[in-house]
Design a protein around this motif. Structure first.
Motif, PDB file in Angstrom:
ATOM      1  N   TRP A  28       0.816  -1.421  -0.083  1.00  0.00           N
ATOM      2  CA  TRP A  28      -0.051   0.024   0.071  1.00  0.00           C
ATOM      3  C   TRP A  28       0.917   1.139   0.073  1.00  0.00           C
ATOM      4  CZ3 TRP A  28      -4.646  -0.791  -1.434  1.00  0.00           C
ATOM      5  CH2 TRP A  28      -5.262  -1.949  -1.038  1.00  0.00           C
ATOM      6  N   GLY A  69      -1.486   4.887  -3.068  1.00  0.00           N
ATOM      7  CA  GLY A  69      -1.157   3.591  -2.197  1.00  0.00           C
ATOM      8  C   GLY A  69      -0.917   3.729  -0.979  1.00  0.00           C
ATOM      9  N   SER A 123      -5.630   3.632  -2.967  1.00  0.00           N
ATOM     10  CA  SER A 123      -5.590   2.665  -3.957  1.00  0.00           C
ATOM     11  C   SER A 123      -5.045   3.078  -5.117  1.00  0.00           C
ATOM     12  CB  SER A 123      -6.380   1.574  -3.916  1.00  0.00           C
ATOM     13  OG  SER A 123      -7.714   2.205  -4.305  1.00  0.00           O
TER      14      SER A 123
END
Length: 570
Positions: A28, A69, A123
């Motif tokens: 992430w 992310g 994301s």
């Protein structure tokens, strides 16, 4: 915020997050933690002073800076007088509806004196988003920008600007916004309009007592600036311009677009736009300004104009009266449509799109303002009725516990799973002189269940019940592709032939045109409980909402994450 104010379970949860940070960073990105306090603060605008609800005393609130992310932990302590929740508008929150924020949809509110930790998972978003309160009308002053930069080592798909500036357009009410909506819901009438709009917290010198505090954007001749525009206005869509300057659109709602050069934009509440401004005019002062686009005939709106100053550096005599931009008229639907329909996704190799070409689930959803009868015609709505609103004639009733917990824990009686796929009865949705019996909706808490990874098309159909107007519809947990747009009643045989499946804009909020329709498509690959609602807050308050529940897939990675150890009680 002191750690001792958190429970042991919260501390353990945060410790687990920190211990697993190295693993999550691989998937992430980076982890940030911020502490926010909801508190009253005194602000003076329009010649009067009042207390407003804020985060850390700031209006607008703090700007969040992340990279694509990343993850963000936001520790919220509510020292205000009202219940509060926070929503991360446009952040998809993969598998994590627990931190999405809408009150009584995915969480119970953070009560005064209580706290809650949000885990915000970024994301595929890249560009400008925003965060705001999602309880009653507290978002009027509790909101702020989210800047999502490209991943470290990546760049923008356009020349890097010399500077970046958030531009937050918002509403200002002289009265207490919470009391304004409370009173309107009690008497059934339309809530009071705002008294001003603001740019970065300031109304601008077209309003009384506002000259010295007008926001000024300082620029150097020859440089390029990325303006990150956010419409945080409560109940109006907005036109925005800068006098004598063109703007180049390069992004919307956290995704990139093909470059579009224009001298104005129309932006709905909930939407964001990334605009490149080249400072290429004679050094001087120029107004930037915004005012409402209000398409509804007879619909009350704030008809004032907010302004700021674009101020060039250098030696020159500032004009006594800087030029004002020639904004479109408030009811110029042609101008609004011409801008909106030109927006296209970038759809490049580095920023591809994935538009569903085949659709598993089709929903046809009417969007209406309604009325409910009152005893002896005693309410303040039209003809003594109570104002209401609906989707497919279902006016959403907010439950007393959150739908997410009820779904996850299998608690019965909180919601029904039969939100209709199409209007309960067909009629000429955009016709004149519609029958009065069409104006009364069904009151219910209904959701629509979606199979994981199914492809979905929703056609939102505007209606001429009570008052037709443009409705900005927002879907939590997803972005979607706007594949079609038109006026009149949607024709399911001929209209899909004109769909744009090549480079449709990717949005999280879309305006349904007055007496028209808009078609969106997305893949239901994010399991959870996701709110769908009009982002005109008076319509949300009246029930123009529903919920999509996306079922789990067949693996843990395709299922809702377990809840955090501490959830606020209702």
């Amino acid at each position: 915020m002191e750690l001792k104010k958190f429970s042991i379970s919260q501390l353990l949860w945060l410790l687990i997050l920190l211990m697993s940070d190295s693993l999550f960073c691989m998937a992430w990105g980076e982890l940030q933690t911020v502490d926010w306090v909801i508190t009253e603060a005194s602000y003076t605008r329009l010649c009067s002073t009042k207390n407003i609800l804020t985060v850390n005393g700031q209006f607008p609130g703090p700007t969040v800076h992340v990279h694509r992310g990343d993850r963000l932990i936001v520790n919220v302590q509510n020292q205000g007088e009202y219940n509060i929740t926070l929503h991360w508008h446009g952040v998809k929150q993969p598998r994590n509806p627990w931190s999405d924020g809408p009150e009584y949809i995915t969480q119970c509110p953070i009560k005064p004196g209580a706290n809650f930790s949000y885990e915000v998972i970024f994301s595929s978003e890249e560009g400008t988003l925003w965060w705001h309160a999602h309880s009653d009308w507290s978002r009027a002053t509790v909101h702020g920008p989210i800047i999502v930069y490209p991943r470290n080592g990546s760049t923008y798909p356009f020349p890097k600007p010399d500077a970046e500036v958030p531009i937050v357009i918002a509403s200002w009410f002289k009265g207490d916004v919470m009391e304004i909506i409370k009173s309107a819901l009690a008497n059934g009438g339309d809530p009071n309009q705002s008294d001003a709009f603001t740019i970065n917290g300031q109304p601008g010198d077209l309003y009384p007592c506002s000259n010295s505090s007008t926001f000024k954007l300082l620029v150097d001749y020859g440089k390029t600036y990325l303006l990150r525009i956010i419409n945080a206005v409560m109940n109006e869509e907005m036109f925005f311009m800068i006098a004598n300057h063109n703007l180049t659109l390069v992004g919307t709602d956290g995704s990139y677009t093909k470059s579009l050069t224009t001298n104005y934009i129309m932006i709905t509440p909930g939407q964001t736009m990334d605009l490149l401004l080249m400072a290429n005019q004679t050094p001087s002062h120029y107004y930037m300004a915004a005012r409402a686009y209000s398409s509804g005939q007879g619909v009350a709106f704030d008809n004032t104009t907010t302004s700021a100053i674009l101020q060039y550096s250098g030696n020159y005599t500032p004009p006594l009266n800087p030029p004002l931009p020639n904004l479109p008229d408030y009811n110029d639907t042609t101008a609004a449509t011409n801008f909106t329909t030109q927006v296209r996704s970038l759809a490049s190799v580095d920023h591809p799109i994935d538009v569903p070409e085949r659709v598993h689930t089709k929903l046809y959803v009417t969007v209406s303002v309604n009325t409910l009868p009152c005893p002896n015609n005693s309410c303040a709505g039209p003809g003594g009725t109570r104002l209401s609103a609906s989707l497919n004639n279902q006016s959403f009733v907010t439950p007393s516990i959150d739908i997410l917990s009820a779904y996850y824990e299998r608690i019965s009686g909180v919601f029904k799973k039969n939100f209709p796929r199409k209007p309960p009865y067909p009629f000429n949705y955009t016709g004149d002189n519609l029958s009065s019996n069409l104006s009364t909706p069904n009151l219910a808490t209904k959701v629509r269940m979606l199979r994981f990874n199914s492809t979905v098309e929703i056609v939102f159909q505007g209606t001429n019940i009570i008052a037709a107007e443009n409705h900005p519809m927002h879907l939590h947990g997803y972005s979607f592709y706007v594949v079609g747009f038109g006026f009149g009643n949607f024709n399911n045989v001929t209209d899909p032939k004109s769909y744009n499946l090549d480079d449709p804009p990717e949005r999280n909020t879309v305006g349904v045109p007055i007496n028209g329709w808009v078609a969106i498509r997305f893949r239901a690959n994010n399991p959870g409980v996701w709110f769908v609602h009009c982002h005109l807050d008076r319509h949300t308050s009246w029930g123009m909402n529903t919920v999509l529940i996306v079922k789990n897939g067949t693996s843990n990675s395709a299922s809702i994450r377990p809840p955090p150890p501490y959830l606020n009680p209702c």
